[in-house]
Design an enzyme around this catalytic site. Structure first.
Site, PDB file in Angstrom:
ATOM      1  N   GLU A   1       0.833  -1.208   0.000  1.00 24.39           N
ATOM      2  CA  GLU A   1       0.000   0.000   0.000  1.00 24.39           C
ATOM      3  C   GLU A   1       0.863   1.250   0.000  1.00 24.39           C
ATOM      4  O   GLU A   1       0.546   2.252  -0.650  1.00 24.39           O
ATOM      5  CB  GLU A   1      -0.901   0.035   1.257  1.00 24.39           C
ATOM      6  CG  GLU A   1      -1.863  -1.127   1.378  1.00 24.39           C
ATOM      7  CD  GLU A   1      -1.272  -2.303   2.161  1.00 24.39           C
ATOM      8  OE1 GLU A   1      -0.073  -2.602   1.975  1.00 24.39           O
ATOM      9  OE2 GLU A   1      -2.006  -2.918   2.939  1.00 24.39           O
TER      10      GLU A   1
ATOM     11  N   ALA B   1      14.921 -45.639  -5.792  1.00 20.80           N
ATOM     12  CA  ALA B   1      16.306 -46.057  -6.032  1.00 20.80           C
ATOM     13  C   ALA B   1      16.272 -47.468  -6.628  1.00 20.80           C
ATOM     14  O   ALA B   1      15.248 -48.160  -6.552  1.00 20.80           O
ATOM     15  CB  ALA B   1      17.104 -46.061  -4.728  1.00 20.80           C
TER      16      ALA B   1
ATOM     17  N   THR C   1      18.520 -39.895   4.735  1.00 16.40           N
ATOM     18  CA  THR C   1      18.893 -39.328   3.435  1.00 16.40           C
ATOM     19  C   THR C   1      20.276 -38.699   3.502  1.00 16.40           C
ATOM     20  O   THR C   1      21.086 -38.827   2.584  1.00 16.40           O
ATOM     21  CB  THR C   1      17.839 -38.276   3.011  1.00 16.40           C
ATOM     22  OG1 THR C   1      16.604 -38.960   2.833  1.00 16.40           O
ATOM     23  CG2 THR C   1      18.222 -37.568   1.738  1.00 16.40           C
TER      24      THR C   1
ATOM     25  N   ARG D   1      20.163 -23.986  -5.882  1.00 23.02           N
ATOM     26  CA  ARG D   1      21.284 -23.633  -6.768  1.00 23.02           C
ATOM     27  C   ARG D   1      20.843 -23.579  -8.222  1.00 23.02           C
ATOM     28  O   ARG D   1      19.832 -24.174  -8.602  1.00 23.02           O
ATOM     29  CB  ARG D   1      22.387 -24.713  -6.689  1.00 23.02           C
ATOM     30  CG  ARG D   1      22.981 -24.949  -5.365  1.00 23.02           C
ATOM     31  CD  ARG D   1      24.160 -25.926  -5.442  1.00 23.02           C
ATOM     32  NE  ARG D   1      23.813 -27.255  -5.927  1.00 23.02           N
ATOM     33  CZ  ARG D   1      23.229 -28.206  -5.185  1.00 23.02           C
ATOM     34  NH1 ARG D   1      22.901 -27.950  -3.938  1.00 23.02           N
ATOM     35  NH2 ARG D   1      22.972 -29.395  -5.700  1.00 23.02           N
TER      36      ARG D   1
ATOM     37  N   PRO E   1      11.837 -41.593   2.328  1.00 24.86           N
ATOM     38  CA  PRO E   1      10.578 -42.303   2.440  1.00 24.86           C
ATOM     39  C   PRO E   1      10.080 -42.511   3.873  1.00 24.86           C
ATOM     40  O   PRO E   1       8.869 -42.474   4.121  1.00 24.86           O
ATOM     41  CB  PRO E   1      10.865 -43.654   1.776  1.00 24.86           C
ATOM     42  CG  PRO E   1      12.346 -43.735   1.599  1.00 24.86           C
ATOM     43  CD  PRO E   1      12.871 -42.353   1.597  1.00 24.86           C
TER      44      PRO E   1
ATOM     45  N   ALA F   1       6.149 -40.760   7.976  1.00 20.07           N
ATOM     46  CA  ALA F   1       5.769 -40.305   9.317  1.00 20.07           C
ATOM     47  C   ALA F   1       4.971 -38.995   9.239  1.00 20.07           C
ATOM     48  O   ALA F   1       3.974 -38.817   9.946  1.00 20.07           O
ATOM     49  CB  ALA F   1       7.017 -40.119  10.175  1.00 20.07           C
TER      50      ALA F   1
HETATM   51  N1  LIG Z   1      13.220 -40.333  -4.271  1.00 16.32           N
HETATM   52  C1  LIG Z   1      13.241 -39.325  -3.441  1.00 16.32           C
HETATM   53  O1  LIG Z   1      12.549 -38.344  -3.644  1.00 16.32           O
HETATM   54  C2  LIG Z   1      14.120 -39.392  -2.252  1.00 16.32           C
HETATM   55  C3  LIG Z   1      14.247 -38.263  -1.445  1.00 16.32           C
HETATM   56  C4  LIG Z   1      15.058 -38.353  -0.340  1.00 16.32           C
HETATM   57  C5  LIG Z   1      15.706 -39.557  -0.059  1.00 16.32           C
HETATM   58  N2  LIG Z   1      15.574 -40.625  -0.876  1.00 16.32           N
HETATM   59  C6  LIG Z   1      16.258 -41.880  -0.591  1.00 16.32           C
HETATM   60  O2  LIG Z   1      15.821 -42.344   0.666  1.00 16.32           O
HETATM   61  C7  LIG Z   1      16.829 -43.178   1.221  1.00 16.32           C
HETATM   62  C8  LIG Z   1      16.893 -42.935   2.710  1.00 16.32           C
HETATM   63  O3  LIG Z   1      15.685 -43.390   3.260  1.00 16.32           O
HETATM   64  P1  LIG Z   1      15.281 -43.194   4.783  1.00 16.32           P
HETATM   65  O4  LIG Z   1      13.869 -43.550   4.896  1.00 16.32           O
HETATM   66  O5  LIG Z   1      16.288 -43.830   5.659  1.00 16.32           O
HETATM   67  O6  LIG Z   1      15.541 -41.621   4.920  1.00 16.32           O
HETATM   68  P2  LIG Z   1      14.817 -40.461   5.701  1.00 16.32           P
HETATM   69  O7  LIG Z   1      13.359 -40.606   5.675  1.00 16.32           O
HETATM   70  O8  LIG Z   1      15.438 -39.226   5.166  1.00 16.32           O
HETATM   71  O9  LIG Z   1      15.358 -40.632   7.163  1.00 16.32           O
HETATM   72  C9  LIG Z   1      14.736 -41.498   8.038  1.00 16.32           C
HETATM   73  C10 LIG Z   1      15.281 -41.258   9.406  1.00 16.32           C
HETATM   74  O10 LIG Z   1      14.807 -40.012   9.926  1.00 16.32           O
HETATM   75  C11 LIG Z   1      14.919 -40.075  11.312  1.00 16.32           C
HETATM   76  N3  LIG Z   1      13.743 -39.564  11.987  1.00 16.32           N
HETATM   77  C12 LIG Z   1      13.763 -38.664  13.006  1.00 16.32           C
HETATM   78  N4  LIG Z   1      12.540 -38.438  13.460  1.00 16.32           N
HETATM   79  C13 LIG Z   1      11.706 -39.189  12.714  1.00 16.32           C
HETATM   80  C14 LIG Z   1      10.301 -39.382  12.764  1.00 16.32           C
HETATM   81  N5  LIG Z   1       9.512 -38.739  13.630  1.00 16.32           N
HETATM   82  N6  LIG Z   1       9.752 -40.237  11.883  1.00 16.32           N
HETATM   83  C15 LIG Z   1      10.529 -40.888  10.989  1.00 16.32           C
HETATM   84  N7  LIG Z   1      11.865 -40.733  10.900  1.00 16.32           N
HETATM   85  C16 LIG Z   1      12.453 -39.892  11.770  1.00 16.32           C
HETATM   86  C17 LIG Z   1      15.061 -41.552  11.685  1.00 16.32           C
HETATM   87  O11 LIG Z   1      16.394 -41.779  12.111  1.00 16.32           O
HETATM   88  P3  LIG Z   1      16.705 -41.561  13.677  1.00 16.32           P
HETATM   89  O12 LIG Z   1      15.754 -42.429  14.428  1.00 16.32           O
HETATM   90  O13 LIG Z   1      18.116 -41.857  13.836  1.00 16.32           O
HETATM   91  O14 LIG Z   1      16.416 -40.119  13.928  1.00 16.32           O
HETATM   92  C18 LIG Z   1      14.823 -42.277  10.387  1.00 16.32           C
HETATM   93  O15 LIG Z   1      15.519 -43.477  10.282  1.00 16.32           O
HETATM   94  C19 LIG Z   1      18.093 -42.821   0.517  1.00 16.32           C
HETATM   95  O16 LIG Z   1      18.512 -43.937  -0.222  1.00 16.32           O
HETATM   96  C20 LIG Z   1      17.722 -41.703  -0.413  1.00 16.32           C
HETATM   97  O17 LIG Z   1      18.390 -41.794  -1.649  1.00 16.32           O
HETATM   98  C21 LIG Z   1      14.792 -40.559  -1.954  1.00 16.32           C
END
Ligand SMILES: NC(=O)c1ccc[n+]([C@@H]2O[C@H](COP(=O)([O-])OP(=O)(O)OC[C@H]3O[C@@H](n4cnc5c(N)ncnc54)[C@H](OP(=O)(O)O)[C@@H]3O)[C@@H](O)[C@H]2O)c1
Length: 353
Positions: free
Chosen positions: A56, A165, A199, A210, A285, A290
């Site tokens: 405004e 993946a 991740t 970027r 994932p 969650a």
């Molecule tokens: N295609 C896509 O768009 C995409 C995007 C990102 C990642 N990815 C792939 O995903 C893979 C990793 O998968 P991921 O499931 O392990 O990764 P994530 O979802 O990034 O991380 C999961 C971790 O987050 C932590 N976390 C903390 N608080 C949480 C809560 N309230 N609920 C759930 N998790 C919580 C947990 O570890 P703690 O208990 O230690 O805290 C859990 O193991 C990689 O291979 C990556 O390349 C794909």
């Protein structure tokens, strides 16, 4: 110059408001068109950055004395408080504006009341012109102000068969450069990018906005947030580089949820406190599952590559669905081809009860 209708002026004000997307946070985007007493456009403005002049004020400065007896057409109720700048309601009254047309009332208790101030000063106030359109242009800010936690967009990339993946874990890059550039543009419109520690451990992403061609950083970087219950993010992880601010959100700092991990509603409340209005949840994932299971996702942007893998991790895990009746139903609101990929935008349908 020919006179324009209030409706046309509001359409223009909504266009102007959109120019501030990504730079005004924690403030809303706002556009304003000033018409003189004959309905001619004599001023235009938008809010460009927090701390800068409100829409405004920019429009009033352009209009000068021609604002007297005119109409201010504004996408959001003019503010009524003195923050980093003075109240717009008083500036409009002082300029002698006769009528103010507003698309959406201000839900922020600190700044609202502008319409009442204007009316008590004898200004005619009309509310609701192109309200749905203006609401859509400001959806993240309005949603976050009304309920006290940020608007959450879950972004993922997957193959047509929903894999994120390959079976051996390789995932770079599932989608095209064009789709990834679109993700970087999306990062530039939010205040925080959120990823799980899984991740970070698997991919070591930078999570900055970027230019993928030359690697240069966008001027405004979202806060990088790693959701990491017990602080497993390595000290040399790329998210800890100095390119943008980073918050490693541990359960000790945020609070512990029912599953012993970071409490997600508390995480969002803390982000809101820090001025975050829009969040891009980039996965992976488990964290996405969650968020979805807790009903904390407002919008889904999926990049789907024209590929099949047939095996390997899926884009979403454990979203609280065990039977088809519990499926999280979506409404597709947009499908756009980006390079060879599809970008699908969907909204989760509100659940009954
Ligand atoms: N295609 C896509 O768009 C995409 C995007 C990102 C990642 N990815 C792939 O995903 C893979 C990793 O998968 P991921 O499931 O392990 O990764 P994530 O979802 O990034 O991380 C999961 C971790 O987050 C932590 N976390 C903390 N608080 C949480 C809560 N309230 N609920 C759930 N998790 C919580 C947990 O570890 P703690 O208990 O230690 O805290 C859990 O193991 C990689 O291979 C990556 O390349 C794909």
């Amino acid at each position: 110059m020919a006179s324009v209708s209030v409706d046309e002026a509001m359409r223009r004000a909504i266009e102007l408001a959109a120019r501030g997307l990504g730079t005004t946070s924690p403030n809303p985007v706002v556009g304003c068109v000033l018409l003189d007493a004959d309905g001619e456009v004599v001023g235009e403005g938008f809010h460009a950055y927090a701390g800068g002049p409100h829409a405004e004020i920019v429009a009033l400065a352009q209009a000068g004395r021609r604002a007297k007896g005119g109409t201010a057409v504004v996408t959001l109720e003019p503010c009524d408080h003195t923050g980093r700048t003075g109240p717009c309601s008083s500036a409009l009254v002082q300029a002698g504006v006769a009528r103010v047309v507003i698309a959406v009332p201000d839900p922020n208790p600190v700044a609202s009341g502008g319409a009442a101030t204007l009316r008590s000063a004898g200004v005619r106030v009309d509310l609701g012109v192109r309200g749905d359109e203006a609401e859509a242009g400001n959806v993240a800010w309005l949603t976050s102000m009304r309920r006290g936690w940020p608007y959450v967009i879950w972004k993922y990339a997957a193959t047509v068969d929903g894999r994120s993946a390959a079976a051996d874990g390789t995932s770079m890059w599932i989608t095209s450069e064009a789709a990834r550039m679109d993700v970087h543009a999306l990062r530039g419109t939010v205040d925080a990018v959120v990823a799980g520690v899984g991740t970070v451990l698997a991919d070591d992403p930078r999570l900055t906005a970027r230019n993928l061609r030359d690697g240069s950083l966008a001027i405004r970087q979202p806060l990088r947030v790693v959701v990491d219950s017990s602080g497993r993010t390595p000290s040399d992880a790329q998210v800890r580089d100095g390119a943008a601010r980073t918050w490693i959100a541990t359960a000790a700092e945020v609070g512990t949820g029912p599953d012993g991990r970071v409490d997600l509603p508390a995480l969002l409340a803390e982000l809101h406190q820090r001025g975050v209005r829009a969040v891009l949840l980039e996965g992976g994932p488990r964290l996405a599952g969650a968020f979805l299971a807790a009903g904390l996702v407002d919008k889904i942007v999926g990049y789907v590559a024209p590929r099949l893998l047939g095996a390997g991790p899926t884009a979403l895990v454990d979203a609280g669905v065990t039977t088809i009746a519990e499926a999280i139903d979506l409404e597709f609101v947009d499908v756009t081809q980006i390079g060879p990929d599809l970008r699908i935008t969907a909204l989760p349908r509100k659940r009954e009860g």
